[in-house]
Design a protein around this motif. Sequence first.
Motif, mmCIF file in Angstrom:
data_model
loop_
_atom_site.group_PDB
_atom_site.id
_atom_site.type_symbol
_atom_site.label_atom_id
_atom_site.label_comp_id
_atom_site.label_asym_id
_atom_site.label_seq_id
_atom_site.Cartn_x
_atom_site.Cartn_y
_atom_site.Cartn_z
ATOM 1 N N ALA A 24 43.647 -13.757 -33.876
ATOM 2 C CA ALA A 24 44.476 -14.729 -34.588
ATOM 3 C C ALA A 24 44.609 -14.384 -36.073
ATOM 4 C CB ALA A 24 43.888 -16.131 -34.428
ATOM 5 N N LEU A 25 43.506 -13.897 -36.662
ATOM 6 C CA LEU A 25 43.513 -13.553 -38.088
ATOM 7 C C LEU A 25 44.129 -12.178 -38.348
ATOM 8 C CD1 LEU A 25 39.905 -14.726 -39.075
ATOM 9 C CD2 LEU A 25 42.060 -15.788 -39.780
ATOM 10 N N GLU A 26 44.318 -11.404 -37.282
ATOM 11 C CA GLU A 26 44.781 -10.023 -37.396
ATOM 12 C C GLU A 26 43.838 -9.211 -38.277
ATOM 13 O OE1 GLU A 26 48.931 -10.320 -38.605
ATOM 14 O OE2 GLU A 26 49.520 -10.236 -36.480
ATOM 15 N N ARG A 27 42.541 -9.426 -38.046
ATOM 16 C CA ARG A 27 41.491 -8.697 -38.740
ATOM 17 C C ARG A 27 40.732 -7.826 -37.737
ATOM 18 N NH1 ARG A 27 41.090 -9.046 -44.461
ATOM 19 N NH2 ARG A 27 41.688 -11.145 -45.140
ATOM 20 N N PRO A 28 40.165 -6.702 -38.188
ATOM 21 C CA PRO A 28 39.285 -5.947 -37.300
ATOM 22 C C PRO A 28 38.080 -6.801 -36.906
ATOM 23 C CG PRO A 28 39.900 -4.626 -39.210
ATOM 24 C CD PRO A 28 40.365 -6.027 -39.485
ATOM 25 N N VAL A 111 44.709 -1.855 -28.006
ATOM 26 C CA VAL A 111 43.357 -2.102 -28.507
ATOM 27 C C VAL A 111 42.836 -0.779 -29.061
ATOM 28 C CG1 VAL A 111 40.977 -2.708 -27.893
ATOM 29 C CG2 VAL A 111 42.892 -3.964 -26.874
ATOM 30 N N LEU A 112 42.448 -0.780 -30.327
ATOM 31 C CA LEU A 112 41.899 0.419 -30.955
ATOM 32 C C LEU A 112 40.398 0.228 -31.150
ATOM 33 C CD1 LEU A 112 42.055 3.146 -32.472
ATOM 34 C CD2 LEU A 112 42.622 1.851 -34.545
ATOM 35 N N LEU A 113 39.610 1.046 -30.487
ATOM 36 C CA LEU A 113 38.150 1.011 -30.623
ATOM 37 C C LEU A 113 37.710 2.079 -31.613
ATOM 38 C CD1 LEU A 113 35.209 0.263 -29.789
ATOM 39 C CD2 LEU A 113 35.444 1.949 -27.936
ATOM 40 N N ILE A 114 37.024 1.657 -32.674
ATOM 41 C CA ILE A 114 36.372 2.587 -33.602
ATOM 42 C C ILE A 114 34.873 2.425 -33.334
ATOM 43 C CG2 ILE A 114 36.055 3.277 -36.005
ATOM 44 C CD1 ILE A 114 38.699 1.945 -36.666
ATOM 45 N N ASP A 115 34.326 3.346 -32.570
ATOM 46 C CA ASP A 115 32.996 3.177 -31.969
ATOM 47 C C ASP A 115 31.891 3.814 -32.809
ATOM 48 O OD1 ASP A 115 31.399 2.155 -29.917
ATOM 49 O OD2 ASP A 115 31.446 4.033 -28.797
ATOM 50 N N GLU A 116 30.873 3.010 -33.128
ATOM 51 C CA GLU A 116 29.678 3.435 -33.868
ATOM 52 C C GLU A 116 30.050 3.937 -35.263
ATOM 53 O OE1 GLU A 116 27.520 6.111 -31.220
ATOM 54 O OE2 GLU A 116 26.545 4.376 -30.310
ATOM 55 N N ILE A 153 44.894 -4.478 -31.960
ATOM 56 C CA ILE A 153 43.635 -5.225 -31.994
ATOM 57 C C ILE A 153 42.532 -4.197 -32.256
ATOM 58 C CG2 ILE A 153 42.002 -6.612 -30.666
ATOM 59 C CD1 ILE A 153 44.403 -7.676 -29.079
ATOM 60 N N VAL A 154 41.915 -4.267 -33.423
ATOM 61 C CA VAL A 154 40.918 -3.269 -33.819
ATOM 62 C C VAL A 154 39.516 -3.828 -33.582
ATOM 63 C CG1 VAL A 154 40.066 -1.812 -35.686
ATOM 64 C CG2 VAL A 154 42.505 -2.386 -35.568
#
Length: 279
Positions: A24-28, A111-116, A153-154
């Motif tokens: 909703a906030l369009e935040r990571p 959906v963008l996953l930035i992992d670890e 969606i980050v």
Amino acid sequence: MQFQGTEDYVATDDLKMAVNAAVALERPLLVKGEPGTGKTELARQVSTALGLEMIEWHIKSTTKAQQGLYEYDAVSRLRDSQLGDARVNDVRNYIKKGKLWQAFTADKKVVLLIDEVDKADIEFPNDLLQELDKMAFHVYETDETISAKHRPIVIITSNNEKELPDAFLRRCFFHYIRFPDMDTLRKIVAVHHPGIKDALLTTALTQFYEIRETQGLKKKPSTSEVLDWLKLLLAEDLSPEDLKRDGANALPKLHGALLKNEQDVHLFERLAFLARGAR
């Protein structure tokens, strides 16, 4: 667009609220927690539940923020120019698109996953501030700006190996995945091992939590490790009685699934030795 969990992933109310608030906030969404608590899997399940493609960027200690945008292969272009290759006339032939570029130019929301993220250099999060904020970046070699067609969606995960910069934290919605209590863990087990008998599960989980709470343990076993352990118990057809430990043998059955370093194995061996001496 609301995330309510999936049949394959038990999400607490707090976690569902965090995902939906970030959307909703369009935040990571910055997700922290012990290794093995399902942080990476969360991104996959959000992707499945919302019917969105997922792009994964797994961070290593050598990863640079620029790699998420694009990489320019000047060496290959120089070599091709020496060989008279016509490709050198278009610099785009030597630009490799990064994961953010792919996410920004996708035809639909992803959906963008930035992992670890905490594996990389401390400057890594700061180097992505503007791109994640503005959802755009400039390509100097072609003098063009890449802007997000649909804001992805980050989801960013961290194992808390190092502190993240305040400026980065301010731009994220934060959620810490606490280790599940007994009831939640039972629900998680039911998803992965639906046929397990209640007596075995109760004995195994009681022993598992006792192991986690043992003073001096270097690495507490995680959710993924207890699932592996239960899988082995079922494969070996062990009963609740088979799991019972006494002073002479403090190590749990098939302990290699739970204890992952020699210090913790020696700790339980010392506890057994002390218990025998106290008799």
